[in-house]
Design a protein around this motif. Structure first.
Motif, PDB file in Angstrom:
ATOM      1  N   ALA A   1       1.086  -1.189   0.039  1.00  0.00           N
ATOM      2  CA  ALA A   1       0.025   0.164   0.036  1.00  0.00           C
ATOM      3  C   ALA A   1       0.962   1.159   0.077  1.00  0.00           C
ATOM      4  N   LEU A   2       2.172   1.048   0.492  1.00  0.00           N
ATOM      5  CA  LEU A   2       3.119   2.278   0.256  1.00  0.00           C
ATOM      6  C   LEU A   2       3.297   2.667  -0.934  1.00  0.00           C
ATOM      7  N   GLY A   3       3.094   1.958  -1.775  1.00  0.00           N
ATOM      8  CA  GLY A   3       3.434   2.362  -3.188  1.00  0.00           C
ATOM      9  C   GLY A   3       2.482   3.465  -3.588  1.00  0.00           C
ATOM     10  N   CYS A   4       1.394   3.827  -3.061  1.00  0.00           N
ATOM     11  CA  CYS A   4       0.860   5.003  -3.471  1.00  0.00           C
ATOM     12  C   CYS A   4       1.331   6.251  -2.956  1.00  0.00           C
ATOM     13  N   LEU A   5       2.332   6.301  -2.241  1.00  0.00           N
ATOM     14  CA  LEU A   5       3.101   7.614  -1.767  1.00  0.00           C
ATOM     15  C   LEU A   5       3.997   8.392  -3.014  1.00  0.00           C
ATOM     16  N   PRO A   6       4.382   7.657  -3.634  1.00  0.00           N
ATOM     17  CA  PRO A   6       5.363   8.389  -4.872  1.00  0.00           C
ATOM     18  C   PRO A   6       4.362   8.948  -5.641  1.00  0.00           C
ATOM     19  N   LEU A   7       3.263   8.346  -6.140  1.00  0.00           N
ATOM     20  CA  LEU A   7       2.221   8.666  -7.082  1.00  0.00           C
ATOM     21  C   LEU A   7       1.565   9.811  -6.568  1.00  0.00           C
TER      22      LEU A   7
ATOM     23  N   THR B   1       9.949   7.127  -2.935  1.00  0.00           N
ATOM     24  CA  THR B   1      10.139   5.949  -3.918  1.00  0.00           C
ATOM     25  C   THR B   1      11.108   4.847  -3.268  1.00  0.00           C
ATOM     26  N   ALA B   2      12.058   5.449  -2.388  1.00  0.00           N
ATOM     27  CA  ALA B   2      12.987   4.428  -2.236  1.00  0.00           C
ATOM     28  C   ALA B   2      12.189   3.782  -0.735  1.00  0.00           C
ATOM     29  N   LEU B   3      11.316   4.314  -0.068  1.00  0.00           N
ATOM     30  CA  LEU B   3      10.404   3.636   0.791  1.00  0.00           C
ATOM     31  C   LEU B   3       9.454   2.666   0.179  1.00  0.00           C
ATOM     32  N   MET B   4       8.763   3.034  -1.056  1.00  0.00           N
ATOM     33  CA  MET B   4       7.978   2.088  -1.636  1.00  0.00           C
ATOM     34  C   MET B   4       8.791   0.749  -2.061  1.00  0.00           C
ATOM     35  N   ASN B   5       9.920   1.004  -2.807  1.00  0.00           N
ATOM     36  CA  ASN B   5      10.639  -0.045  -3.139  1.00  0.00           C
ATOM     37  C   ASN B   5      11.316  -0.898  -2.092  1.00  0.00           C
ATOM     38  N   SER B   6      11.679  -0.342  -0.979  1.00  0.00           N
ATOM     39  CA  SER B   6      11.846  -1.223   0.132  1.00  0.00           C
ATOM     40  C   SER B   6      10.804  -1.932   0.776  1.00  0.00           C
ATOM     41  N   ALA B   7       9.853  -1.378   0.796  1.00  0.00           N
ATOM     42  CA  ALA B   7       8.478  -2.258   1.385  1.00  0.00           C
ATOM     43  C   ALA B   7       7.979  -3.220   0.313  1.00  0.00           C
ATOM     44  N   LEU B   8       8.400  -3.051  -0.869  1.00  0.00           N
ATOM     45  CA  LEU B   8       8.207  -3.970  -2.036  1.00  0.00           C
ATOM     46  C   LEU B   8       9.051  -5.147  -2.018  1.00  0.00           C
ATOM     47  N   GLY B   9      10.340  -4.907  -1.726  1.00  0.00           N
ATOM     48  CA  GLY B   9      11.510  -5.952  -1.486  1.00  0.00           C
ATOM     49  C   GLY B   9      11.060  -6.857  -0.317  1.00  0.00           C
ATOM     50  N   LEU B  10      10.588  -6.054   0.674  1.00  0.00           N
ATOM     51  CA  LEU B  10       9.892  -7.025   1.791  1.00  0.00           C
ATOM     52  C   LEU B  10       8.739  -7.826   1.662  1.00  0.00           C
ATOM     53  N   SER B  11       7.870  -7.327   0.952  1.00  0.00           N
ATOM     54  CA  SER B  11       6.638  -7.959   0.594  1.00  0.00           C
ATOM     55  C   SER B  11       6.717  -8.885  -0.354  1.00  0.00           C
ATOM     56  N   SER B  12       7.593  -8.653  -1.357  1.00  0.00           N
ATOM     57  CA  SER B  12       7.871  -9.859  -2.414  1.00  0.00           C
ATOM     58  C   SER B  12       8.393 -11.065  -1.584  1.00  0.00           C
ATOM     59  N   THR B  13       9.431 -10.842  -0.687  1.00  0.00           N
ATOM     60  CA  THR B  13       9.934 -11.864  -0.153  1.00  0.00           C
ATOM     61  C   THR B  13       8.829 -12.741   0.649  1.00  0.00           C
ATOM     62  N   LEU B  14       8.246 -12.155   1.425  1.00  0.00           N
ATOM     63  CA  LEU B  14       7.093 -12.660   2.252  1.00  0.00           C
ATOM     64  C   LEU B  14       6.091 -13.241   1.338  1.00  0.00           C
ATOM     65  N   TRP B  15       5.615 -12.835   0.255  1.00  0.00           N
ATOM     66  CA  TRP B  15       4.736 -13.530  -0.588  1.00  0.00           C
ATOM     67  C   TRP B  15       5.279 -14.870  -1.136  1.00  0.00           C
ATOM     68  N   ASP B  16       6.619 -14.696  -1.685  1.00  0.00           N
ATOM     69  CA  ASP B  16       7.174 -15.654  -2.288  1.00  0.00           C
ATOM     70  C   ASP B  16       7.361 -17.150  -1.289  1.00  0.00           C
TER      71      ASP B  16
ATOM     72  N   ALA C   1      -4.383   6.744  -9.659  1.00  0.00           N
ATOM     73  CA  ALA C   1      -3.333   5.394  -9.694  1.00  0.00           C
ATOM     74  C   ALA C   1      -2.932   5.069  -7.881  1.00  0.00           C
ATOM     75  N   ALA C   2      -2.888   6.291  -7.274  1.00  0.00           N
ATOM     76  CA  ALA C   2      -2.582   5.992  -6.068  1.00  0.00           C
ATOM     77  C   ALA C   2      -3.515   5.316  -5.173  1.00  0.00           C
ATOM     78  N   PHE C   3      -4.791   5.719  -5.490  1.00  0.00           N
ATOM     79  CA  PHE C   3      -5.855   5.150  -4.823  1.00  0.00           C
ATOM     80  C   PHE C   3      -6.107   3.803  -5.223  1.00  0.00           C
ATOM     81  N   LEU C   4      -5.976   3.221  -6.447  1.00  0.00           N
ATOM     82  CA  LEU C   4      -5.795   1.897  -6.898  1.00  0.00           C
ATOM     83  C   LEU C   4      -4.742   1.237  -6.181  1.00  0.00           C
ATOM     84  N   VAL C   5      -3.597   1.663  -6.077  1.00  0.00           N
ATOM     85  CA  VAL C   5      -2.587   0.909  -5.600  1.00  0.00           C
ATOM     86  C   VAL C   5      -2.666   0.503  -3.823  1.00  0.00           C
ATOM     87  N   ALA C   6      -3.239   1.922  -3.126  1.00  0.00           N
ATOM     88  CA  ALA C   6      -3.514   1.486  -1.909  1.00  0.00           C
ATOM     89  C   ALA C   6      -4.797   0.562  -1.511  1.00  0.00           C
TER      90      ALA C   6
END
Length: 432
Positions: free
Chosen positions: A310-316, A332-347, A397-402
Motif C-alpha cells: 500500500a505504501l506504493g501510493c506515496l510517490p504517485l 520511492t525508496a520507501l516504496m521499493n523497500s517495502a516492495l522488496g520485503l513484501s515480495s519476499t514474504l509473498w514468495d 493510480a495512488a488510490f488503486l495501489v492503496a
C-alpha cells in the motif's frame, strides 16, 4: 533472531572451544545445495543486470532509433509470456535442475549470438529478434522451475531467508549492472556486456549440474490435464487468487508511475536528473527491503506484505502534488523497500502453502495473472492523462495501489497466519 544450526552446523565445539559465529550467517547458506544454487544465481543476476543497458546502448548506437530496440524487447517479453505456462507444466513433470540447465544453455547461446552481431558492428535486426525470442522463451521456462527448486533446497522455516538472499543478489545486480554495462560499452565496445551475461549463464548451469537429479514418481497426464490441475490449485486457495487480483490492480496503478509520473517529473519537477535520482533511490530502497527481509519475523506475512504494498501510493500522490524531487525520491525508496520485503514474504508464503508437485504450475499462472494488465496499463496511462489530466490520473493510480492492497485484508484467509496443509501427494525423490 536466527536459530542455531543443528547437527552438522557451525557452532561451538563439543568441548566448548572456539567462538560461535553461527548467528552471523543466514541459515540457508549453511545448506550446501542452496549455497551452490545461490552462488550460481547471484552470478547469473550480475550478467542479467548488464544485458538490458548493453543492448540498449548497442542497438541505439547502430540504428539511432528506438523502434528496433522496442521491437527486440517486445519480442523477448512476448516469448517469456508464451512459454511461462508450458514451463510450469514441464517443471512439475521433469527434474527441475535439468530443465533449468537447458534454459541457461539456451540463454547463453542466444546472448552469445547477439553479442557477435553487436561486436561485428553490423547487427542484423532479424538475428537479434531470434536471439531475444530464445532468451525470453528460456526465461519463461526457467522461472517456474526455479520457484519449485528453491522450495526443495531448504526447510520450510528457512524459505523466507532463502528468498531474501535471492532478492539481495537481484537488487545488487540492478544497482551495479547499469554502471558496469556502460563502462564495458565505452571502454571495450558494444556487445561485450552480453558476452559476460552468456558466461554467467554457463556458470549458473554448472552450479545446477552439481545438484542430484530428481525424478517425479507421479503418473504423467496430458498437458491440458496437468495445466488444469494447476488452475484448480489456484482456485482452491482463496488467499491466493484474491491476492493475484490485487497484484494485477497494483501493477496497473504502478504503470502510471513509470509513464505519467516520469513525464511530470521530467517536464515540471527537475528534468532528467530528477527522474534519474528517483530511479536510483528506488533501486537502493529495493536492496534495503531485501536486507530487512532477512531479519523480519511475522506470524501474519500476507498482512505485512499488503500493508507494505500500500505504501506504493506515496510517490504517485507526491508527484501529483508536485512535491520536491528529493521528497519523491525518499518516498520511492520507501516504496521499493517495502516492495522488496513484501515480495519476499509473498514468495515464501506461496512456497510454504502450495504442494511441491504443483508449485511450478501455480507459480507460472500466478505470474501471468498478476502481470497481465501491465502492458495495457502502460498503453492506457498516457490516454488517461490526456483525457482527465496528469494529476487526476496520478491520484487515481495512488488510490488503486492503496485500495488493491488494503482491500485484501478483508479476506479472512489472507489474515489467517497458517492455512491448512494440502493433502499429501507423491513427491520428487532423488534418483538412484
Amino acid at each position: 533472531m536466527l536459530k542455531r544450526s543443528g547437527a552438522g552446523g557451525t557452532g561451538r565445539g563439543r568441548r566448548g572451544r572456539g567462538r560461535d559465529w553461527g548467528p552471523a550467517l543466514p541459515e540457508p547458506l549453511r545448506q550446501r545445495r542452496f549455497l551452490i544454487v545461490w552462488a550460481g544465481q547471484s552470478c547469473s543476476q550480475i550478467g542479467s543486470g548488464l544485458a538490458p543497458i548493453t543492448l540498449t546502448l548497442a542497438v541505439l548506437k547502430d540504428s539511432g532509433t528506438a523502434s528496433d530496440l522496442g521491437l527486440v524487447l517486445g519480442v523477448m517479453f512476448l516469448c517469456e509470456v508464451v512459454s511461462a505456462l508450458p514451463g510450469g507444466v514441464w517443471a512439475d513433470r521433469l527434474p527441475r535442475n535439468l530443465l533449468m540447465i537447458g534454459a541457461e544453455l539456451v540463454r547463453a547461446c542466444a546472448q552469445l549470438t547477439a553479442a557477435v552481431q553487436l561486436i561485428s558492428g553490423h547487427p542484423s535486426t532479424a538475428v537479434l529478434l531470434v536471439a531475444a525470442g530464445c532468451t525470453g522463451a528460456a526465461s519463461g521456462v526457467f522461472q517456474p522451475a526455479a520457484a519449485g527448486l528453491l522450495q526443495s533446497l531448504v526447510p520450510r522455516e528457512q524459505l523466507q531467508q532463502a528468498n531474501a538472499l535471492m532478492g539481495i543478489s537481484q537488487r545488487v545486480a540492478a544497482l551495479a549492472g547499469p554502471a558496469a554495462a556502460t563502462a564495458l560499452t565505452l571502454v571495450i565496445g558494444p556487445g561485450w556486456g552480453l558476452v559476460v551475461d552468456a558466461a554467467t549463464f554457463l556458470i549458473s548451469a554448472a552450479t545446477l549440474a552439481a545438484l542430484p537429479v530428481s525424478r517425479v514418481t507421479r503418473a504423467r497426464q496430458s498437458f491440458a490435464t496437468e495445466l488444469a490441475q494447476g488452475w484448480r490449485e489456484v482456485r482452491r486457495h482463496r488467499w491466493y487468487w484474491t491476492s493475484l487480483i490485487g497484484h494485477a490492480l497494483w501493477n496497473l496503478g504502478r504503470c502510471v508511475f513509470f509513464t505519467v509520473g516520469a513525464l511530470v517529473v521530467v517536464n515540471s519537477l527537475g528534468g532528467d536528473f530528477a527522474w534519474g535520482m528517483i530511479a536510483q533511490a528506488g533501486a537502493v530502497g529495493a536492496l534495503a527491503g531485501a536486507l530487512v527481509a532477512l531479519r523480519v519475523r511475522t506470524s501474519r506475512p500476507l498482512v505485512v506484505a499488503n500493508v507494505c504494498m500500500a505504501l506504493g501510493c506515496l510517490p504517485l500522490a507526491l508527484i501529483a502534488m508536485h512535491a520536491p524531487a528529493i521528497v519523491i525520491a525518499v518516498a520511492t525508496a520507501l516504496m521499493n523497500s517495502a516492495l522488496g520485503l513484501s515480495s519476499t514474504l509473498w514468495d515464501a508464503t506461496v512456497q510454504q502453502r502450495i504442494p511441491p508437485e504443483l508449485i511450478s504450475r501455480v507459480d507460472s499462472l500466478g505470474w501471468l495473472l498478476s502481470t497481465a494488465m501491465s502492458p495495457a496499463g502502460m498503453a492506457l496511462a498516457g490516454v488517461a492523462a490526456a483525457a482527465v489530466g496528469p494529476g487526476t490520473t496520478l491520484y487515481a493510480a495512488a488510490f488503486l495501489v492503496a485500495g488493491s492492497s488494503l482491500g485484501l485484508l478483508a479476506v479472512r484467509s489472507v489474515r489467517t497466519p497458517d492455512a491448512p496443509d494440502p493433502s499429501p501427494t507423491p513427491k520428487e525423490q532423488p534418483a538412484t
